[in-house]
Design a protein around this motif. Structure first.
Motif, mmCIF file in Angstrom:
data_model
loop_
_atom_site.group_PDB
_atom_site.id
_atom_site.type_symbol
_atom_site.label_atom_id
_atom_site.label_comp_id
_atom_site.label_asym_id
_atom_site.label_seq_id
_atom_site.Cartn_x
_atom_site.Cartn_y
_atom_site.Cartn_z
ATOM 1 N N PHE A 19 3.650 4.722 -7.033
ATOM 2 C CA PHE A 19 4.280 4.377 -6.016
ATOM 3 C C PHE A 19 4.101 2.990 -5.283
ATOM 4 O O PHE A 19 5.211 2.689 -4.599
ATOM 5 C CB PHE A 19 4.024 5.568 -4.849
ATOM 6 N N ASP A 67 -6.292 -2.844 -4.768
ATOM 7 C CA ASP A 67 -4.914 -3.593 -5.047
ATOM 8 C C ASP A 67 -4.665 -3.503 -6.272
ATOM 9 O O ASP A 67 -5.389 -3.321 -7.310
ATOM 10 C CB ASP A 67 -5.044 -5.002 -4.587
ATOM 11 N N VAL A 68 -3.355 -3.006 -6.553
ATOM 12 C CA VAL A 68 -2.798 -2.815 -7.873
ATOM 13 C C VAL A 68 -2.651 -4.165 -8.602
ATOM 14 O O VAL A 68 -2.569 -4.108 -10.020
ATOM 15 C CB VAL A 68 -1.367 -2.056 -8.161
ATOM 16 N N LYS A 99 11.911 -4.487 -7.978
ATOM 17 C CA LYS A 99 11.586 -3.210 -8.572
ATOM 18 C C LYS A 99 12.496 -3.092 -9.909
ATOM 19 O O LYS A 99 11.931 -2.282 -10.882
ATOM 20 C CB LYS A 99 12.529 -2.271 -7.538
ATOM 21 N N THR A 115 15.312 7.532 1.282
ATOM 22 C CA THR A 115 14.296 8.815 1.663
ATOM 23 C C THR A 115 14.165 8.975 3.068
ATOM 24 O O THR A 115 13.598 7.748 3.829
ATOM 25 C CB THR A 115 13.402 8.821 0.740
ATOM 26 N N THR A 172 -1.918 -1.478 3.178
ATOM 27 C CA THR A 172 -1.213 -2.607 3.640
ATOM 28 C C THR A 172 -0.777 -2.014 5.174
ATOM 29 O O THR A 172 -1.016 -0.882 5.465
ATOM 30 C CB THR A 172 -0.297 -3.219 3.025
ATOM 31 N N SER A 196 8.029 -2.447 0.158
ATOM 32 C CA SER A 196 9.280 -1.655 0.120
ATOM 33 C C SER A 196 10.112 -1.946 1.019
ATOM 34 O O SER A 196 11.291 -1.163 1.056
ATOM 35 C CB SER A 196 8.673 -0.204 0.204
ATOM 36 N N ALA A 241 16.928 7.723 -4.101
ATOM 37 C CA ALA A 241 17.924 7.332 -2.990
ATOM 38 C C ALA A 241 17.077 6.929 -1.612
ATOM 39 O O ALA A 241 16.043 7.595 -1.541
ATOM 40 C CB ALA A 241 18.945 8.316 -2.645
ATOM 41 N N GLY A 268 1.059 5.653 1.706
ATOM 42 C CA GLY A 268 2.292 5.101 2.091
ATOM 43 C C GLY A 268 3.222 6.505 2.393
ATOM 44 O O GLY A 268 2.713 7.933 2.203
ATOM 45 N N PHE A 269 4.605 6.298 2.728
ATOM 46 C CA PHE A 269 5.348 7.487 3.215
ATOM 47 C C PHE A 269 5.539 8.611 1.944
ATOM 48 O O PHE A 269 5.231 9.361 2.184
ATOM 49 C CB PHE A 269 6.684 6.591 3.565
ATOM 50 N N ILE A 270 6.137 7.887 0.883
ATOM 51 C CA ILE A 270 6.426 8.945 -0.251
ATOM 52 C C ILE A 270 5.186 9.360 -0.835
ATOM 53 O O ILE A 270 4.992 10.410 -1.382
ATOM 54 C CB ILE A 270 7.579 8.512 -1.084
ATOM 55 N N ASP A 278 -4.995 2.632 -3.266
ATOM 56 C CA ASP A 278 -3.769 2.054 -2.207
ATOM 57 C C ASP A 278 -4.738 0.930 -1.439
ATOM 58 O O ASP A 278 -5.846 0.972 -1.063
ATOM 59 C CB ASP A 278 -3.505 2.983 -1.189
ATOM 60 N N ALA A 279 -4.117 -0.212 -1.229
ATOM 61 C CA ALA A 279 -4.546 -1.237 -0.709
ATOM 62 C C ALA A 279 -4.325 -1.169 0.681
ATOM 63 O O ALA A 279 -4.992 -2.167 1.520
ATOM 64 C CB ALA A 279 -3.662 -2.587 -1.041
ATOM 65 N N THR A 297 3.179 -7.796 -6.062
ATOM 66 C CA THR A 297 2.787 -6.593 -5.899
ATOM 67 C C THR A 297 3.673 -5.790 -6.969
ATOM 68 O O THR A 297 3.035 -4.884 -7.809
ATOM 69 C CB THR A 297 2.777 -5.911 -4.512
ATOM 70 N N TYR A 303 13.691 -7.595 -2.824
ATOM 71 C CA TYR A 303 13.197 -6.332 -2.916
ATOM 72 C C TYR A 303 13.636 -5.645 -4.228
ATOM 73 O O TYR A 303 12.774 -5.071 -5.258
ATOM 74 C CB TYR A 303 13.213 -5.436 -1.808
ATOM 75 N N SER A 347 10.917 4.291 -8.811
ATOM 76 C CA SER A 347 11.979 3.290 -8.238
ATOM 77 C C SER A 347 13.098 3.798 -7.507
ATOM 78 O O SER A 347 13.067 4.717 -6.931
ATOM 79 C CB SER A 347 12.489 2.679 -9.439
HETATM 80 P P1 NAD Z 1 5.707 2.425 1.585
HETATM 81 O O1 NAD Z 1 5.982 1.009 2.075
HETATM 82 O O2 NAD Z 1 5.738 3.428 2.743
HETATM 83 O O3 NAD Z 1 4.204 2.571 0.989
HETATM 84 C C1 NAD Z 1 3.965 1.872 0.014
HETATM 85 C C2 NAD Z 1 2.412 2.022 -0.252
HETATM 86 O O4 NAD Z 1 1.978 1.081 -1.137
HETATM 87 C C3 NAD Z 1 1.629 1.723 1.128
HETATM 88 O O5 NAD Z 1 0.584 2.846 1.344
HETATM 89 C C4 NAD Z 1 0.809 0.467 0.836
HETATM 90 O O6 NAD Z 1 -0.404 0.195 1.309
HETATM 91 C C5 NAD Z 1 0.657 0.543 -0.708
HETATM 92 N N1 NAD Z 1 0.697 -0.813 -1.376
HETATM 93 C C6 NAD Z 1 1.404 -1.867 -1.249
HETATM 94 N N2 NAD Z 1 0.997 -2.936 -1.740
HETATM 95 C C7 NAD Z 1 0.000 -2.523 -2.446
HETATM 96 C C8 NAD Z 1 -0.780 -3.154 -3.563
HETATM 97 N N3 NAD Z 1 -0.804 -4.572 -3.949
HETATM 98 N N4 NAD Z 1 -1.751 -2.352 -4.109
HETATM 99 C C9 NAD Z 1 -2.068 -1.233 -3.852
HETATM 100 N N5 NAD Z 1 -1.251 -0.597 -2.896
HETATM 101 C C10 NAD Z 1 -0.201 -1.077 -2.164
HETATM 102 O O7 NAD Z 1 6.884 2.757 0.703
HETATM 103 P P2 NAD Z 1 7.625 4.120 0.284
HETATM 104 O O8 NAD Z 1 8.757 4.348 1.055
HETATM 105 O O9 NAD Z 1 6.519 5.329 0.242
HETATM 106 O O10 NAD Z 1 8.010 4.101 -0.970
HETATM 107 C C11 NAD Z 1 7.042 4.641 -2.191
HETATM 108 C C12 NAD Z 1 7.861 3.926 -3.574
HETATM 109 O O11 NAD Z 1 9.071 4.677 -3.557
HETATM 110 C C13 NAD Z 1 8.156 2.550 -3.661
HETATM 111 O O12 NAD Z 1 7.916 2.181 -5.011
HETATM 112 C C14 NAD Z 1 9.499 2.368 -3.269
HETATM 113 O O13 NAD Z 1 10.195 1.350 -4.120
HETATM 114 C C15 NAD Z 1 10.074 3.703 -3.796
HETATM 115 N N6 NAD Z 1 11.267 4.276 -3.124
HETATM 116 C C16 NAD Z 1 11.469 4.313 -1.911
HETATM 117 C C17 NAD Z 1 12.451 4.653 -1.180
HETATM 118 C C18 NAD Z 1 12.685 5.017 0.284
HETATM 119 O O14 NAD Z 1 13.643 4.891 0.933
HETATM 120 N N7 NAD Z 1 11.353 4.620 1.118
HETATM 121 C C19 NAD Z 1 13.559 5.225 -2.057
HETATM 122 C C20 NAD Z 1 13.709 5.027 -3.419
HETATM 123 C C21 NAD Z 1 12.260 4.576 -3.800
#
Ligand code: NAD
Length: 325
Positions: free
Chosen positions: A83, A63-64, A155, A181, A40, A87, A179, A10-12, A37-38, A102, A151, A126
């Motif tokens: 992560f 899948d987690v 969390k 991101t 998604t 989200s 915060a 995913g992103f982060i 990673d699933a 999830t 959501y 988180s």
């Molecule tokens: P994202 O949605 O880009 O990525 C989530 C990843 O989790 C994806 O690769 C997805 O395939 C995987 N995933 C989802 N369900 C799954 C499952 N059941 N089993 C295995 N993998 C699964 O999210 P992100 O923006 O990268 O956020 C990552 C984490 O950081 C999250 O926990 C989010 O709550 C937290 N966060 C995000 C932000 C933000 O601004 N994006 C800010 C603070 C915290």
């Protein structure tokens, strides 16, 4: 050190994995990184392309929530950095089931496996959204959790479970709350990549309500570095705030993105406000700065300009992800 990264496509999570394998976190001497990673809709194949041939990387599609798989995958890792999550707030309003299974059940599944296999440290990634809205000032780590969306409620539940596994079972847990991101490789549904890709495609951008909701913006590299520091130097059972120190109303952010994309306010379409829309988030980062020596380093203007440039130069990455209009 062997590190398991859930949600690493995913992103982060993918930024964190790319940084680890590029040696951007010298305090983490990495022997092996497993991504679970699933895949998604929010994950992309290309997010890990720059490191795909690194012999230290192993990718497990899974899948987690799958306890049998998680048990096998967690075994042999020193650290787990979690992560993986559903989200996107808007999707949680449309349907909360995957968010609960999830984000909450997936976390419990991972915690159980971490405990069974005696992992050295478990990092729960988180969000500032678990506290709900704050009119003035900033949340400290001991503030009451008061989430507004399915959501953020999921969390918050996951955070409490992780902290409870520390208190009850002695599992070495740290929680980071980051915060909003921004940066490259973010699925184009959240405000920054959605607006930038719409504008680059010649489309309008939808601005919620009066545009006065305030968010604190954090570059993805700063976020990942904060997580790595909490992983290496954080104290077990503690929460660490990763705030960007760059508050903007959504209207101000929109103005900056319009300017960066060479577009005017005629491209902005006001839409009905999101249900339960938090007005403002703000994190007090004093403890994180004192204990981890962390502060954000990427200035918002520089980071936003680089992010817009990345989307401009990588149309092939995001174009297939956009709905056909
Ligand atoms: P994202 O949605 O880009 O990525 C989530 C990843 O989790 C994806 O690769 C997805 O395939 C995987 N995933 C989802 N369900 C799954 C499952 N059941 N089993 C295995 N993998 C699964 O999210 P992100 O923006 O990268 O956020 C990552 C984490 O950081 C999250 O926990 C989010 O709550 C937290 N966060 C995000 C932000 C933000 O601004 N994006 C800010 C603070 C915290």
């Amino acid at each position: 050190m062997r590190i398991l990264v859930t949600g690493g496509a995913g992103f982060i999570g993918s930024a964190y994995v790319r940084r680890l394998l590029a040696g951007a976190e010298p305090d983490l001497a990495v022997d092996a990184v497993t991504v679970l990673d699933a895949y998604t809709y929010a994950a992309t194949e290309d997010a890990l392309d720059p490191v795909r041939t690194d012999p230290r990387l192993r990718i497990v599609r899974g899948d987690v929530r799958d306890a049998a798989l998680v048990d096998v995958v967690v075994a042999g890792h020193d650290d787990v950095v979690h992560f993986a999550a559903e989200s996107h707030v808007d999707r949680s309003i449309a349907g909360a089931a995957d968010f609960v299974t999830t984000n909450v059940v997936g976390t419990q599944t991972l915690l159980d496996a971490a405990l069974r296999h005696g992992v050295r440290r478990y990092v729960q990634v988180s969000t500032d959204e678990v506290y709900g809205s704050i009119a003035t000032g900033a949340w400290t780590e001991d503030a009451r959790l008061d989430p507004s969306s399915p959501y953020s409620a999921s969390k918050a539940g996951a955070d409490l479970l992780a902290l409870a596994y520390h208190r009850t079972h002695g599992l070495d847990v740290v929680v980071t709350r980051g915060a909003n991101t921004y940066g490259p490789c973010q699925y184009p549904e959240k405000i920054v990549p959605l607006f930038v890709t719409n504008l680059l495609d010649g489309h309008d951008v939808p601005l919620y309500g009066d545009g006065g909701n305030v968010r604190d913006w954090l570059h993805v590299d700063d976020h990942c570095h904060g997580i790595a520091l909490a992983q290496t130097c954080g104290r077990a059972g503690r929460v660490y705030h990763l705030g960007g120190g760059a508050e903007l109303t959504n209207r101000e952010l929109t103005g900056r993105l319009l300017a960066a994309c060479g577009a005017g306010w005629d491209r902005v379409r006001p839409v009905a406000d999101r249900k339960g829309h938090d007005r403002r988030y703000a994190l007090d980062t004093t403890t994180t700065h004192r204990e981890l020596g962390w502060s954000p380093t990427v200035d918002l203007d520089t980071g936003l300009a680089a992010t817009v440039e990345w989307y401009r130069a990588n149309r092939g990455w995001w174009q297939p992800l956009k709905p056909r209009s």
